[in-house]
Structure formats: structure tokens, C-alpha cells
Design a protein around this motif. Structure first.
Motif, PDB file in Angstrom:
ATOM      1  N   TYR A 162      -1.726   6.963  -6.977  1.00  9.87           N
ATOM      2  CA  TYR A 162      -2.905   7.707  -6.556  1.00  9.87           C
ATOM      3  C   TYR A 162      -2.660   9.176  -6.863  1.00  9.87           C
ATOM      4  CZ  TYR A 162      -6.659   9.650  -3.722  1.00  9.87           C
ATOM      5  OH  TYR A 162      -7.772  10.330  -3.305  1.00  9.87           O
ATOM      6  N   GLY A 163      -3.464   9.741  -7.755  1.00  7.61           N
ATOM      7  CA  GLY A 163      -3.244  11.126  -8.155  1.00  7.61           C
ATOM      8  C   GLY A 163      -1.862  11.292  -8.763  1.00  7.61           C
ATOM      9  N   GLU A 164      -1.093  12.200  -8.173  1.00  7.04           N
ATOM     10  CA  GLU A 164       0.265  12.437  -8.664  1.00  7.04           C
ATOM     11  C   GLU A 164       1.291  11.539  -7.980  1.00  7.04           C
ATOM     12  OE1 GLU A 164       1.119  16.563  -8.232  1.00  7.04           O
ATOM     13  OE2 GLU A 164      -0.475  17.224  -9.582  1.00  7.04           O
ATOM     14  N   THR A 165       0.821  10.710  -7.049  1.00  2.00           N
ATOM     15  CA  THR A 165       1.715   9.808  -6.321  1.00  2.00           C
ATOM     16  C   THR A 165       1.845   8.485  -7.056  1.00  2.00           C
ATOM     17  OG1 THR A 165       1.016  10.776  -4.217  1.00  2.00           O
ATOM     18  CG2 THR A 165       2.130   8.644  -4.125  1.00  2.00           C
ATOM     19  N   SER A 166       3.071   8.077  -7.325  1.00  2.00           N
ATOM     20  CA  SER A 166       3.302   6.807  -8.005  1.00  2.00           C
ATOM     21  C   SER A 166       4.611   6.204  -7.505  1.00  2.00           C
ATOM     22  CB  SER A 166       3.373   7.020  -9.520  1.00  2.00           C
ATOM     23  OG  SER A 166       3.630   5.812 -10.181  1.00  2.00           O
ATOM     24  N   ASP A 167       4.566   4.919  -7.166  1.00  2.00           N
ATOM     25  CA  ASP A 167       5.757   4.231  -6.666  1.00  2.00           C
ATOM     26  C   ASP A 167       5.688   2.767  -7.085  1.00  2.00           C
ATOM     27  OD1 ASP A 167       7.921   3.199  -5.307  1.00  2.00           O
ATOM     28  OD2 ASP A 167       7.449   4.165  -3.408  1.00  2.00           O
ATOM     29  N   ASP A 168       6.664   2.343  -7.876  1.00  2.00           N
ATOM     30  CA  ASP A 168       6.702   0.955  -8.343  1.00  2.00           C
ATOM     31  C   ASP A 168       7.245  -0.005  -7.284  1.00  2.00           C
ATOM     32  OD1 ASP A 168       5.705   1.754 -10.793  1.00  2.00           O
ATOM     33  OD2 ASP A 168       7.704   2.025 -11.672  1.00  2.00           O
ATOM     34  N   ALA A 169       7.812   0.541  -6.208  1.00  2.01           N
ATOM     35  CA  ALA A 169       8.392  -0.305  -5.158  1.00  2.01           C
ATOM     36  C   ALA A 169       7.838   0.087  -3.789  1.00  2.01           C
ATOM     37  CB  ALA A 169       9.908  -0.190  -5.172  1.00  2.01           C
ATOM     38  N   ALA A 170       6.517   0.316  -3.737  1.00  3.85           N
ATOM     39  CA  ALA A 170       5.857   0.647  -2.467  1.00  3.85           C
ATOM     40  C   ALA A 170       5.731  -0.610  -1.614  1.00  3.85           C
ATOM     41  CB  ALA A 170       4.485   1.244  -2.746  1.00  3.85           C
ATOM     42  N   TYR A 171       5.358  -0.417  -0.355  1.00  2.00           N
ATOM     43  CA  TYR A 171       5.195  -1.557   0.564  1.00  2.00           C
ATOM     44  C   TYR A 171       3.766  -1.594   1.089  1.00  2.00           C
ATOM     45  CZ  TYR A 171      10.244  -2.304   0.775  1.00  2.00           C
ATOM     46  OH  TYR A 171      11.558  -2.586   0.446  1.00  2.00           O
ATOM     47  N   GLU A 172       3.161  -2.780   1.012  1.00  2.00           N
ATOM     48  CA  GLU A 172       1.842  -2.991   1.591  1.00  2.00           C
ATOM     49  C   GLU A 172       2.002  -3.868   2.824  1.00  2.00           C
ATOM     50  OE1 GLU A 172      -2.039  -3.710  -0.689  1.00  2.00           O
ATOM     51  OE2 GLU A 172      -1.535  -5.713   0.079  1.00  2.00           O
ATOM     52  N   VAL A 173       1.572  -3.354   3.971  1.00  2.00           N
ATOM     53  CA  VAL A 173       1.742  -4.053   5.243  1.00  2.00           C
ATOM     54  C   VAL A 173       0.380  -4.351   5.852  1.00  2.00           C
ATOM     55  CG1 VAL A 173       2.837  -4.017   7.507  1.00  2.00           C
ATOM     56  CG2 VAL A 173       3.874  -2.738   5.609  1.00  2.00           C
ATOM     57  N   VAL A 174       0.148  -5.623   6.156  1.00  2.00           N
ATOM     58  CA  VAL A 174      -1.071  -6.033   6.851  1.00  2.00           C
ATOM     59  C   VAL A 174      -0.713  -6.230   8.323  1.00  2.00           C
ATOM     60  CG1 VAL A 174      -2.900  -7.751   7.042  1.00  2.00           C
ATOM     61  CG2 VAL A 174      -1.985  -7.142   4.789  1.00  2.00           C
ATOM     62  N   VAL A 175      -1.459  -5.563   9.202  1.00  2.00           N
ATOM     63  CA  VAL A 175      -1.112  -5.558  10.624  1.00  2.00           C
ATOM     64  C   VAL A 175      -2.360  -5.742  11.478  1.00  2.00           C
ATOM     65  CG1 VAL A 175      -1.265  -3.031  10.686  1.00  2.00           C
ATOM     66  CG2 VAL A 175       0.066  -4.217  12.437  1.00  2.00           C
ATOM     67  N   SER A 176      -2.183  -6.360  12.639  1.00  2.00           N
ATOM     68  CA  SER A 176      -3.280  -6.513  13.604  1.00  2.00           C
ATOM     69  C   SER A 176      -2.750  -6.192  14.991  1.00  2.00           C
ATOM     70  CB  SER A 176      -3.862  -7.928  13.550  1.00  2.00           C
ATOM     71  OG  SER A 176      -2.857  -8.897  13.766  1.00  2.00           O
ATOM     72  N   GLU A 190      -7.287  -4.164  13.132  1.00  2.00           N
ATOM     73  CA  GLU A 190      -6.511  -4.619  11.988  1.00  2.00           C
ATOM     74  C   GLU A 190      -6.575  -3.567  10.889  1.00  2.00           C
ATOM     75  OE1 GLU A 190      -8.234  -8.327  10.871  1.00  2.00           O
ATOM     76  OE2 GLU A 190     -10.041  -7.425  10.021  1.00  2.00           O
ATOM     77  N   ALA A 191      -5.555  -3.550  10.046  1.00  2.00           N
ATOM     78  CA  ALA A 191      -5.502  -2.551   8.977  1.00  2.00           C
ATOM     79  C   ALA A 191      -4.486  -2.970   7.914  1.00  2.00           C
ATOM     80  CB  ALA A 191      -5.139  -1.184   9.541  1.00  2.00           C
ATOM     81  N   THR A 192      -4.622  -2.353   6.752  1.00  2.00           N
ATOM     82  CA  THR A 192      -3.634  -2.510   5.686  1.00  2.00           C
ATOM     83  C   THR A 192      -3.056  -1.136   5.388  1.00  2.00           C
ATOM     84  OG1 THR A 192      -4.840  -4.378   4.716  1.00  2.00           O
ATOM     85  CG2 THR A 192      -3.240  -3.254   3.314  1.00  2.00           C
ATOM     86  N   LEU A 193      -1.749  -1.026   5.494  1.00  2.00           N
ATOM     87  CA  LEU A 193      -1.066   0.249   5.291  1.00  2.00           C
ATOM     88  C   LEU A 193      -0.189   0.175   4.053  1.00  2.00           C
ATOM     89  CD1 LEU A 193      -1.516  -0.263   8.466  1.00  2.00           C
ATOM     90  CD2 LEU A 193       0.166   1.558   8.792  1.00  2.00           C
ATOM     91  N   THR A 194      -0.192   1.234   3.253  1.00  2.00           N
ATOM     92  CA  THR A 194       0.676   1.297   2.087  1.00  2.00           C
ATOM     93  C   THR A 194       1.666   2.448   2.261  1.00  2.00           C
ATOM     94  OG1 THR A 194      -1.079   0.447   0.659  1.00  2.00           O
ATOM     95  CG2 THR A 194       0.797   1.509  -0.416  1.00  2.00           C
ATOM     96  N   PHE A 195       2.931   2.117   2.179  1.00  2.00           N
ATOM     97  CA  PHE A 195       4.001   3.106   2.328  1.00  2.00           C
ATOM     98  C   PHE A 195       4.685   3.333   0.974  1.00  2.00           C
ATOM     99  CE2 PHE A 195       3.463   1.431   6.566  1.00  2.00           C
ATOM    100  CZ  PHE A 195       3.634   2.533   7.398  1.00  2.00           C
ATOM    101  N   VAL A 196       4.925   4.604   0.654  1.00  2.00           N
ATOM    102  CA  VAL A 196       5.616   4.956  -0.588  1.00  2.00           C
ATOM    103  C   VAL A 196       6.919   5.675  -0.249  1.00  2.00           C
ATOM    104  CG1 VAL A 196       3.480   5.125  -1.906  1.00  2.00           C
ATOM    105  CG2 VAL A 196       4.407   7.174  -0.769  1.00  2.00           C
ATOM    106  N   HIS A 197       7.811   5.711  -1.207  1.00  2.00           N
ATOM    107  CA  HIS A 197       9.079   6.419  -1.017  1.00  2.00           C
ATOM    108  C   HIS A 197       8.857   7.924  -1.168  1.00  2.00           C
ATOM    109  CE1 HIS A 197      10.495   2.317  -1.903  1.00  2.00           C
ATOM    110  NE2 HIS A 197      11.561   2.644  -1.188  1.00  2.00           N
TER     111      HIS A 197
END
Length: 208
Positions: A162-176, A190-197
Motif C-alpha cells: 500500500y503506497g510505499e509500504t510493502s511486505d512479502d511476509a505480512a500477517y492477515e488476522v481474522v478476529v471476532s 469482527e474485523a480483519t487486521l493486516t500487520f506488517v514488519h
């Protein structure tokens, strides 16, 4: 020689005025002076990751912070375990409003990707936190939600850009999650969260 009555009357009048002014001042201080605002104290920090625990956090959050500390102090950090814990902490701290002092006291900011933090705060204050009344003096009567049970539904590694942010090993977490009071059952749960390094830590880059 007798003293004139006029000086006596003036003296008595001055004493009475002084006493009334003193009483009025004390009454004003008692009734109208705002109580002191207690500043939150730092209980613990995880310096290598920039996480801070303050004494205004609930017991439940403090327990989660201790669990996070144990995860991160290991010689080899299990990233999946790490991302699950910060997901739980973010959901609890962001979506629980009862312990927040005002609409600007947005929770979960320790876990937000730093280049996105300003935009995140603006959006939170204009949406979910918009109607949170001030409680800096501890006299708020407003009923607000508190997160109860949090369930991690799935964790997957993914590519994120996204924009200047790029991560090939990010984490997508689905939580409720649920709330302690059924009055808030129609709130987001409920939500979906994406975490990057981000340097040595994982940071929330997207929330949907």
C-alpha cells in the motif's frame, strides 16, 4: 474624651466585609474549583518494541501486556504467537471505551504502523470515538462498551502493498469478539487486521 462613633462603624464594616470575602473565597474554592487531573504513570515498558503499559489500563489489559512481554523476551520470537497477542490487545484496547478519558484517548495506538498513525487517530476520533464524553474528572455517567471474549479465527501470511509500504511476509488476522453488556451487541464484533514488519516489530497497517 469619648471616641467618635463613625470610626468604630467603619472599622466594624471593614471586618465584616473581610470575613464575608474570606467565606466567599473558601466557598468558591470548594464548589467551583476543578479537581486535579491524575496523570497516568508508566508501569512497564518493552523498550525494544516501543510498547508501554500505564496504570490507567484495566487489569485484563495489564495481564495481556505481561503475556506479550514473555513472548517477546524469548531468544527466538514466535511471530504467529506474537501477532495473535497484539491482535487481542488491539481489539480490547481500541473497542473498549469505558476506560477512555475522552474522544482523543484512542486505544491500541502502540500497535499501529507509525506512518499511518495520524490518519488512524483522525478516523477514530471522527467515527468510533466521536461521542465519547470527557471523563478527566471521573464524573462521566455515559454507558460505554467493554470487550469481553476475543477469538482469533485465522492467521495467514500474505503479501501486502500500500503506497510505499510493502511486505512479502505480512500477517492477515481474522478476529471476532463479544462485549460484556448485551446492550452493545449491535456494535462491531469482527474485523480483519493486516500487520506488517516495521523494524523489529509487527505493526497494524490495515483494519477492515
Amino acid at each position: 474624651m469619648k471616641l467618635k462613633k463613625k470610626p468604630k462603624i467603619i472599622l466594624i464594616a471593614c471586618i465584616v466585609i473581610f470575613c464575608l470575602a474570606a467565606i466567599a473565597f473558601v466557598g468558591y474554592q470548594t464548589i467551583f474549583k476543578s479537581p486535579e487531573v491524575k496523570e497516568a504513570k508508566v508501569l512497564k515498558t518493552i523498550k525494544e518494541y516501543g510498547y508501554t503499559l500505564k496504570d490507567n489500563k484495566t487489569k485484563k489489559y495489564q495481564e495481556m501486556f505481561e503475556e506479550l512481554s514473555k513472548i517477546l523476551e524469548k531468544d527466538s520470537v514466535d511471530e504467529e504467537e506474537y501477532v495473535k497477542k497484539i491482535t487481542q490487545m488491539f481489539i480490547y484496547d481500541f473497542y473498549s471505551l469505558e476506560d477512555k478519558s475522552a474522544k482523543t484517548d484512542v486505544g491500541g495506538t502502540d500497535f499501529v504502523y507509525s506512518p499511518s498513525l495520524t490518519n488512524f487517530l483522525d478516523n477514530a476520533e471522527d467515527t468510533y470515538y466521536k461521542y465519547v464524553e470527557s471523563n478527566i474528572y471521573g464524573d462521566r455517567k455515559q454507558d460505554l462498551p467493554v470487550v469481553d471474549e476475543i477469538t482469533i479465527d485465522s492467521v495467514e501470511q500474505t503479501e501486502f502493498a500500500y503506497g510505499e509500504t510493502s511486505d512479502d511476509a505480512a500477517y492477515e488476522v481474522v478476529v471476532s469478539w463479544t462485549y460484556t453488556d448485551s446492550d452493545f451487541s449491535d456494535y462491531q464484533n469482527e474485523a480483519t487486521l493486516t500487520f506488517v514488519h516495521e523494524d523489529n516489530k509487527l505493526s497494524l497497517a490495515e483494519l477492515k
